[in-house]
Design an enzyme around this catalytic site. Sequence first.
Site, PDB file in Angstrom:
ATOM      1  N   CYS A 110       0.941  -1.057   0.204  1.00  0.00           N
ATOM      2  CA  CYS A 110       0.060   0.213   0.036  1.00  0.00           C
ATOM      3  C   CYS A 110       0.758   1.301   0.002  1.00  0.00           C
ATOM      4  CB  CYS A 110      -0.959  -0.260   1.201  1.00  0.00           C
ATOM      5  SG  CYS A 110      -2.412  -1.059   1.178  1.00  0.00           S
ATOM      6  N   CYS A 149      -3.548   0.214  -3.295  1.00  0.00           N
ATOM      7  CA  CYS A 149      -4.116   0.849  -1.725  1.00  0.00           C
ATOM      8  C   CYS A 149      -3.581   1.759  -0.917  1.00  0.00           C
ATOM      9  CB  CYS A 149      -4.301  -0.765  -1.111  1.00  0.00           C
ATOM     10  SG  CYS A 149      -2.719  -1.625  -0.878  1.00  0.00           S
TER      11      CYS A 149
END
Length: 285
Positions: free
Chosen positions: A82, A164
């Site tokens: 992420c 993400c």
Amino acid sequence: LMWPRATPPRAWNGTGSTPHFSEIVLGRCFTYTQLLRPELGHADCGQIGKAFTNAFLSKDPCHSSEQDYQLLLKLTSQTIPCHSSVFWSKSTQLAHLYTRVRQDMFTLEDTLIGYIADGLNWCGDAGSYEMNYQSCPHWRKDCINNPVSVFWDTVSKRFAENACGEVQVVLNGSVSNTFDKNSASAYLNPHWPRRSVLNPVSSMNNTFGRVEIHNLHPGKVSVLKAWVMHDIGGVYSYHTCSSPIIDDLKFILSKRNISFTCEDDYRPIKFLQCVKSPEDSSCRK
Ligand code: NAD
């Protein structure tokens, strides 16, 4: 046993397959998995190479589909941490310079599948087991559903779906199409992806606006940070963060519940431009 073909392969308007395509794919796969990212050392490059060519060999190069690439996608699945995805549009060089320095950040071309395919051309022919090195369909002049365009749409979609946290996009403020609003609205058009004179393909040539922003997951991606970069020494800036074209991007994201921020000439990337032009006044202060 192969019979001589009855007709020569059709001549298309695009560049033919890259010479030594299969060898380049295999070599890049080993370079990536053995040398660059040994955490992917388990990947089977032989299988990946075969899955890649099987996706388009002996098939009509104007009827390529996402389905054709599913095995290749499966064999090249990769987890990107992420907060480390970097998208780009009209800024290929700068975006890749940025991730070359920031090794913890990834453009699609810093992932295995993007690294293997970047800059290559490929197509086959329904009547042959061979690649067509003479010519391949040009996405605008011949057909949109050609093996290369479908490939990039498919892998760009997966790259966006998997993103993400805080994600970034490097945009080019020195071109008129900094963000292709038409690409995005074409996608929002209920008739998409039907192509007609009302929906010309000439306004569909921006993968970031047409595919990637629509495949970011609102629950997973907290914010998209745009960096609008301007060429050093460029006479004219077409767009900045205050341009209406950026509002279009902001609007599309707000409708998708994804926060958006924008910054002109983001310093870390500006420094990369200044390496090439240290004497420019904008680099001296
Ligand atoms: P862009 O307009 O700068 O195009 C990027 C490259 O893709 C150019 O070389 C362009 O000629 C080619 N391209 C674009 N649409 C195409 C199509 N339909 N068929 C064949 N080639 C096509 O930027 P963009 O279109 O917004 O794409 C960049 C974004 O999409 C990036 O975020 C990246 O993740 C992904 N992408 C990468 C590539 C690549 O060649 N590495 C290609 C398409 C998409």
